[in-house]
Every structure is written in structure tokens, then in C-alpha cells.
Scaffold this motif. Structure first.
Motif, PDB file in Angstrom:
ATOM      1  N   GLN A 236       0.862  -1.176   0.000  1.00  0.00           N
ATOM      2  CA  GLN A 236       0.000   0.000   0.000  1.00  0.00           C
ATOM      3  C   GLN A 236       0.899   1.226   0.000  1.00  0.00           C
ATOM      4  N   PHE A 237       0.619   2.114  -0.886  1.00  0.00           N
ATOM      5  CA  PHE A 237       1.472   3.269  -1.117  1.00  0.00           C
ATOM      6  C   PHE A 237       1.023   4.457  -0.274  1.00  0.00           C
ATOM      7  N   PRO A 238       1.885   5.500  -0.185  1.00  0.00           N
ATOM      8  CA  PRO A 238       1.521   6.675   0.639  1.00  0.00           C
ATOM      9  C   PRO A 238       0.190   7.313   0.244  1.00  0.00           C
ATOM     10  N   ASP A 239      -0.206   7.227  -1.020  1.00  0.00           N
ATOM     11  CA  ASP A 239      -1.506   7.799  -1.399  1.00  0.00           C
ATOM     12  C   ASP A 239      -2.648   6.823  -1.124  1.00  0.00           C
ATOM     13  N   LEU A 240      -2.348   5.732  -0.474  1.00  0.00           N
ATOM     14  CA  LEU A 240      -3.262   4.687   0.008  1.00  0.00           C
ATOM     15  C   LEU A 240      -3.731   3.709  -1.061  1.00  0.00           C
TER      16      LEU A 240
END
Lengths: 113, 111
Positions: free
Chosen positions: B68-72
Motif C-alpha cells: 500500500q502506497f503513501p496515497d493509500l
């Protein structure tokens, strides 16, 4: 550990008849219970949920379910079936907020004229 | 429309290949879940992420991984694909609530 058993992989009812889809659960902690519906080639849509409030839960499209702790059941009902109710229905259990769902094997509802 | 988007909708590939499935959760939802739906196994939980960190693992094969990336948004990577990996892969999202909202799914066909 938790599990869900859905009795009857296929249920057929006449239009206007009562719909009853059965779900029994097993859970080592107080359960959160859900019914989801899946129409062909679509994702899962939440019908209703039980999260330790009222034991009789009303959902969308006229469906409701009753949580019976003594029977470990959460059966789904609708007084009068409509052709548009034909779909696959999944009962699911979780242990609470932000927890995985454990699904039953699903019941395919057929509605005939 | 649940607000959860998944791409691609369909994916056809060959055995041994690697694919990436993408999921964008509902706005504000921090949790992302991946599920696999197959005729053999039914609907099975694979993995959960919460705000970028792995929270729970289910029946996920070692050949599969997710992040899961920082932008969700989240990605599910499937490698060394086998015929038996053919299935519908669903993503669901939630905030700190009990309700998971499901995307439309990605249908993976391995030939």
C-alpha cells in the motif's frame, strides 16, 4: 477462529414468495455478521450488517436478518421476492472493526415467474 | 458504485508470467483488503494493509505479494502464475469501521 455455513447452494422461489437464505456462524468472540449480494459480473454489495446492536437488522431492497445467538444463526429474509433479486448471496463473519471477513460458500437465488 | 476502483477489469496472461492488480480505495479509507474468488476455494481473504503497513495475512501464496502506497492505493503482485491462479480478485476498503466496501474486481485468466 470463525466460520460460516450457508445451507443450500441454490434456492429457487416464485416471484412474490418469501425468500429465506440460511446462515450459521461459528466464532470464538462476539461476531459481526454481514450479508453481501453479488450480481453477475459485478462486485459485492453490502445488504445489511449486525454489529451487536438490534438483533433484527433491516437492509436495502427490503431484506432483513435476525441475529439469534442461541442458534448461532443469521438468516436472511425478504417477504416478497422480485425478479431483480436473482443473484448470489454471501454471509460473512468478522471479529470486529477493521478485521478480515470470512465468507460462506454462497447461495444462488433464482426467482421464477 | 462503492467508490473503490480496480484496474484492469480483465487480465489474460500465460503461465509463468507476473501481473500487477491495482486498487484505489474510497476517499479517506485507510484499510485495504484483498480477496480471491474462485470456483474451488470460494471467497478467501488474502491480505490487509492499514495506512501503508501490513495488518493481517490470510491464505496468500508466497508467489503473491502486496503493498500500500503513501496515497493509500494498493497493488497485488502475482508471479510465476499457474492455471489455478485464475480467479476474480477483489479489493475492499474501510475506515476504522466494520463495513468493507468492495470494488468491481479484476478477472484474471491464466492460459
Amino acid at each position: 477462529a470463525q466460520s460460516v455455513t450457508q445451507l443450500g447452494s441454490h434456492v429457487s422461489v416464485s416471484e412474490g414468495a418469501l425468500v429465506l437464505l440460511r446462515c450459521n456462524y461459528s466464532s470464538s468472540v462476539p461476531p459481526y455478521l454481514f450479508w453481501y449480494v453479488q450480481y453477475p459480473n459485478q462486485g459485492l454489495q453490502l445488504l445489511l450488517k449486525y454489529t451487536s446492536a438490534a438483533t433484527l437488522v433491516k437492509g436495502i431492497n427490503g431484506f432483513e436478518a435476525e441475529f439469534k445467538k442461541s442458534e448461532t444463526s443469521f438468516h436472511l429474509t425478504k417477504p416478497s421476492a422480485h425478479m431483480s433479486d436473482a443473484a448470489e448471496y454471501f454471509c460473512a463473519v468478522s471479529t470486529g472493526t477493521a478485521s478480515k471477513l470470512t465468507f460462506g460458500t454462497g447461495t444462488r437465488l433464482q426467482v421464477t415467474l | 458504485d462503492s467508490g473503490v476502483t480496480q484496474t484492469p477489469k480483465h487480465l489474460i496472461t500465460a503461465t509463468g508470467q507476473r501481473v500487477t492488480l491495482r486498487c484505489s480505495p474510497r476517499s479517506g479509507d485507510l484499510s485495504v483488503y484483498w480477496y480471491q474468488q474462485s470456483l474451488d476455494q470460494g471467497l478467501q481473504f488474502l491480505i490487509q494493509y492499514y495506512n501503508g503497513e501490513e495488518r493481517a495475512k490470510g491464505n496468500i501464496l508466497e508467489r503473491f505479494s502486496a503493498q500500500q502506497f503513501p496515497d493509500l492505493h494498493s497493488e497485488l503482485n502475482l508471479s510465476s502464475l499457474e492455471l489455478g491462479d485464475s480467479a476474480l480478485y477483489f479489493c475492499a476498503s474501510s475506515v476504522r469501521t466494520d463495513t468493507q466496501y468492495f470494488g468491481p474486481g479484476t478477472r484474471l485468466t491464466v492460459l
